[in-house]
Design a protein around this motif. Structure first.
Motif, PDB file in Angstrom:
ATOM      1  N   CYS A  55     -21.799  14.133 -23.287  1.00 14.16           N
ATOM      2  CA  CYS A  55     -22.282  13.529 -24.536  1.00 14.16           C
ATOM      3  C   CYS A  55     -22.533  12.038 -24.373  1.00 14.16           C
ATOM      4  O   CYS A  55     -23.516  11.499 -24.905  1.00 14.16           O
ATOM      5  N   PHE A  56     -21.671  11.341 -23.652  1.00 15.47           N
ATOM      6  CA  PHE A  56     -21.843   9.903 -23.458  1.00 15.47           C
ATOM      7  C   PHE A  56     -23.135   9.619 -22.690  1.00 15.47           C
ATOM      8  O   PHE A  56     -23.872   8.692 -23.006  1.00 15.47           O
ATOM      9  N   LEU A  57     -23.404  10.434 -21.677  1.00 17.55           N
ATOM     10  CA  LEU A  57     -24.612  10.255 -20.880  1.00 17.55           C
ATOM     11  C   LEU A  57     -25.858  10.563 -21.708  1.00 17.55           C
ATOM     12  O   LEU A  57     -26.834   9.797 -21.708  1.00 17.55           O
ATOM     13  N   PHE A  58     -25.836  11.680 -22.445  1.00 20.53           N
ATOM     14  CA  PHE A  58     -27.001  12.072 -23.229  1.00 20.53           C
ATOM     15  C   PHE A  58     -27.275  11.103 -24.375  1.00 20.53           C
ATOM     16  O   PHE A  58     -28.430  10.923 -24.777  1.00 20.53           O
ATOM     17  N   ASN A  59     -26.244  10.481 -24.925  1.00 24.19           N
ATOM     18  CA  ASN A  59     -26.460   9.504 -25.991  1.00 24.19           C
ATOM     19  C   ASN A  59     -27.329   8.348 -25.515  1.00 24.19           C
ATOM     20  O   ASN A  59     -28.208   7.861 -26.237  1.00 24.19           O
ATOM     21  N   GLN A  60     -27.083   7.873 -24.294  1.00 28.16           N
ATOM     22  CA  GLN A  60     -27.878   6.783 -23.752  1.00 28.16           C
ATOM     23  C   GLN A  60     -29.326   7.211 -23.519  1.00 28.16           C
ATOM     24  O   GLN A  60     -30.275   6.487 -23.838  1.00 28.16           O
TER      25      GLN A  60
ATOM     26  N   ALA B  63     -28.547   5.050 -36.178  1.00 27.29           N
ATOM     27  CA  ALA B  63     -27.697   5.871 -37.048  1.00 27.29           C
ATOM     28  C   ALA B  63     -26.779   6.766 -36.227  1.00 27.29           C
ATOM     29  O   ALA B  63     -25.602   6.962 -36.585  1.00 27.29           O
ATOM     30  N   GLY B  64     -27.295   7.294 -35.123  1.00 22.78           N
ATOM     31  CA  GLY B  64     -26.483   8.149 -34.272  1.00 22.78           C
ATOM     32  C   GLY B  64     -25.310   7.399 -33.677  1.00 22.78           C
ATOM     33  O   GLY B  64     -24.157   7.856 -33.743  1.00 22.78           O
ATOM     34  N   VAL B  65     -25.598   6.240 -33.117  1.00 17.25           N
ATOM     35  CA  VAL B  65     -24.535   5.437 -32.514  1.00 17.25           C
ATOM     36  C   VAL B  65     -23.581   4.927 -33.596  1.00 17.25           C
ATOM     37  O   VAL B  65     -22.362   4.898 -33.404  1.00 17.25           O
TER      38      VAL B  65
ATOM     39  N   VAL C 204     -19.456  12.921 -29.680  1.00 18.10           N
ATOM     40  CA  VAL C 204     -20.049  14.194 -30.109  1.00 18.10           C
ATOM     41  C   VAL C 204     -20.837  14.007 -31.402  1.00 18.10           C
ATOM     42  O   VAL C 204     -21.957  14.525 -31.556  1.00 18.10           O
ATOM     43  N   ILE C 205     -20.277  13.260 -32.338  1.00 16.22           N
ATOM     44  CA  ILE C 205     -20.968  12.998 -33.605  1.00 16.22           C
ATOM     45  C   ILE C 205     -22.298  12.287 -33.351  1.00 16.22           C
ATOM     46  O   ILE C 205     -23.333  12.642 -33.931  1.00 16.22           O
TER      47      ILE C 205
ATOM     48  N   MET D  91     -28.407  12.272 -33.346  1.00 14.63           N
ATOM     49  CA  MET D  91     -29.661  11.954 -32.663  1.00 14.63           C
ATOM     50  C   MET D  91     -30.521  13.187 -32.403  1.00 14.63           C
ATOM     51  O   MET D  91     -31.747  13.105 -32.369  1.00 14.63           O
ATOM     52  N   LEU D  92     -29.901  14.344 -32.244  1.00 14.41           N
ATOM     53  CA  LEU D  92     -30.665  15.572 -32.014  1.00 14.41           C
ATOM     54  C   LEU D  92     -31.510  15.969 -33.223  1.00 14.41           C
ATOM     55  O   LEU D  92     -32.470  16.747 -33.082  1.00 14.41           O
ATOM     56  N   THR D  93     -31.213  15.434 -34.413  1.00 20.21           N
ATOM     57  CA  THR D  93     -32.018  15.760 -35.597  1.00 20.21           C
ATOM     58  C   THR D  93     -33.439  15.206 -35.491  1.00 20.21           C
ATOM     59  O   THR D  93     -34.319  15.620 -36.249  1.00 20.21           O
ATOM     60  N   HIS D  94     -33.687  14.295 -34.550  1.00 22.84           N
ATOM     61  CA  HIS D  94     -35.047  13.774 -34.338  1.00 22.84           C
ATOM     62  C   HIS D  94     -36.025  14.901 -34.024  1.00 22.84           C
ATOM     63  O   HIS D  94     -37.199  14.860 -34.419  1.00 22.84           O
TER      64      HIS D  94
END
Length: 441
Positions: free
Chosen positions: A144-149, A166-168, A202-203, A208-211
């Motif tokens: 999750c940390f990697l995918f967030n970036q 908003a995701g971060v 995770v949150i 961000m996946l809602t994009h």
């Protein structure tokens, strides 16, 4: 937002606000953890998180490698017109596949080799159990940390910087309150800080996946025709941003070892504070680079040199503001940082102000040097970005960290000051040269 025809100033500052929000909350993850753990477990807790810091650098840097590397190419292709949409989709797809592979690899290494990693990063005696306790919940959600970036980089380049923020922000807010509840209310200590950070990540990913549910989304998965060629192109373009974070981990390891060899645990506790402040300064520089990069990349693809120069002007103004702010705070209020991150002992109060003031001088040029790598990447000059990132992150800094303590142990704190000065000279000269040549391309 129209990067090619719209007014630069409002577009840039809208993106800067969004990027700064993301960078701010990202840095809050580690800062809040350090502050809560330092208040709960004292200097040992702060020192333990300084030992864990290189792991964060590695994870985040892998996400930036695929994210920034792919997003720069994605936006440059977008600037060439809608007929290139399939090509842009291919770049995004390769970034996703590359991120999955890197996430699985890093996940495996951190889960299987957690104790050897922390030992290598400088953990000794009572610091090792503390570091392992913090990492335990995080091990479950490393990807999750990697995918967030990676996702945040693409969202900014797909005209959705607000969702990236908003995701971060959502994950960061949970982390702030979760830290307090888990560490103090539930009396979990350093383990609770790790748990709050894991849930927050995770949150952020879910938001961000809602994009991909939006009609405005242009990020499409397609079957890549030239996977290895695209992966190589993304890796070369993103390497400098990747190495900036990796380098911070390498430098932390070198500093940890040199501090323990020459100066002791109290100095390492102070360095734990510096790592977090430096991360904050670095994130401010990221925000400038991440705000400017999409606009510059699209206009570079559309051959609009005047617009690139206008973005550069606003970016350099932002860099100057952050440089002066953080340098001033380090020089005039060093104990503010100490009191945020721990309840200081008399020994810490004696040594901390001088150390923070000395190291803090590097903040005057750090934002400019980091921004320069984003600028060079955005105009597809990866060689210069590579030279800046490797010089400040390993070659020059590494040599100085190893040599200066031989002259005087306390000279160690000047290593990054001298490094940033040398690198800034090269970055400034290269930036002027490439900017002048834009109109002739």
């Amino acid at each position: 937002m129209d990067f090619i025809h719209g007014k630069i100033r409002p577009i840039y500052f809208k993106y800067l606000a969004a990027a700064f929000g993301s960078a701010l909350v990202t840095s809050i993850y580690s800062i809040v953890d350090m502050a809560m753990v330092g208040q709960y477990q004292g200097p040992d807790g702060t020192a333990a998180l300084a030992v864990v810091a290189p792991i964060w650098n590695i994870i985040y840097s892998l996400g930036l490698l695929m994210g920034i590397g792919g997003a720069v190419i994605f936006s440059t292709i977008k600037g060439q017109g809608s007929q290139k949409d399939d090509e842009a989709g291919e770049v995004f797809t390769v970034s996703v596949i590359g991120s999955i592979l890197l996430a699985l690899l890093s996940w495996l290494v951190i889960v299987v080799f957690d104790q050897p990693l922390l030992t290598f990063f400088g953990a000794k005696k009572n610091l090792l159990p503390l570091g392992l306790s913090y990492l335990k919940p995080i091990q479950f959600v490393v990807p999750c940390f990697l995918f967030n970036q990676m996702l945040a980089a693409y969202l900014r380049n797909d005209n959705d910087p607000a969702l990236a923020t908003a995701g971060v922000l959502s994950g960061g807010i949970f982390n702030i309150f979760g830290d307090y509840v888990f560490v103090f209310v539930f009396d979990m200590g350093i383990y609770g800080a790790g748990l709050a950070t894991a849930i927050g990540a995770v949150i952020s990913t879910l938001v961000m996946l809602t994009h991909f549910l939006k009609k405005s989304n242009t990020l499409k998965l397609v079957r890549p025709k030239h996977f290895m060629a695209r992966l190589s192109q993304i890796t070369v373009t993103g390497f400098s941003t990747f190495f900036i974070d990796v380098a911070m981990g390498i430098l932390t390891i070198l500093f940890n070892r040199q501090i323990m060899k020459y100066l002791g645990t109290n100095a390492l506790s102070v360095y734990g504070i510096i790592v977090n402040v430096s991360t904050f300064v670095q994130c401010c520089a990221y925000s400038v680079g991440q705000a400017a990069q999409p606009i510059i990349s699209v206009n570079f693809g559309a051959h609009q040199p005047q617009r690139i120069q206008e973005v550069l002007k606003y970016a350099l103004m932002s860099v100057a503001f952050f440089s002066l702010l953080w340098t001033a705070l380090s020089l005039f209020a060093p104990m503010l940082f100490v009191c945020i991150f721990m309840t200081p002992t008399p020994e810490i109060m004696k040594i901390a102000p001088w150390i923070i003031r000395c190291y803090g001088l590097s903040f005057l040029l750090l934002p400019f040097n980091i921004f320069s790598t984003y600028y060079f990447q955005a105009i597809l000059k990866p060689r210069s970005a590579f030279i800046v990132s490797v010089s400040r992150g390993l070659v020059i800094s590494g040599v100085l960290i190893l040599i200066l303590p031989l002259i005087n142990p306390n000279a160690l704190w000047l290593a990054m000051v001298l490094t940033e000065i040398i690198v800034a000279i090269y970055a400034g000269v290269s930036m002027i040269k490439y900017t002048c040549h834009l109109s002739t391309q």
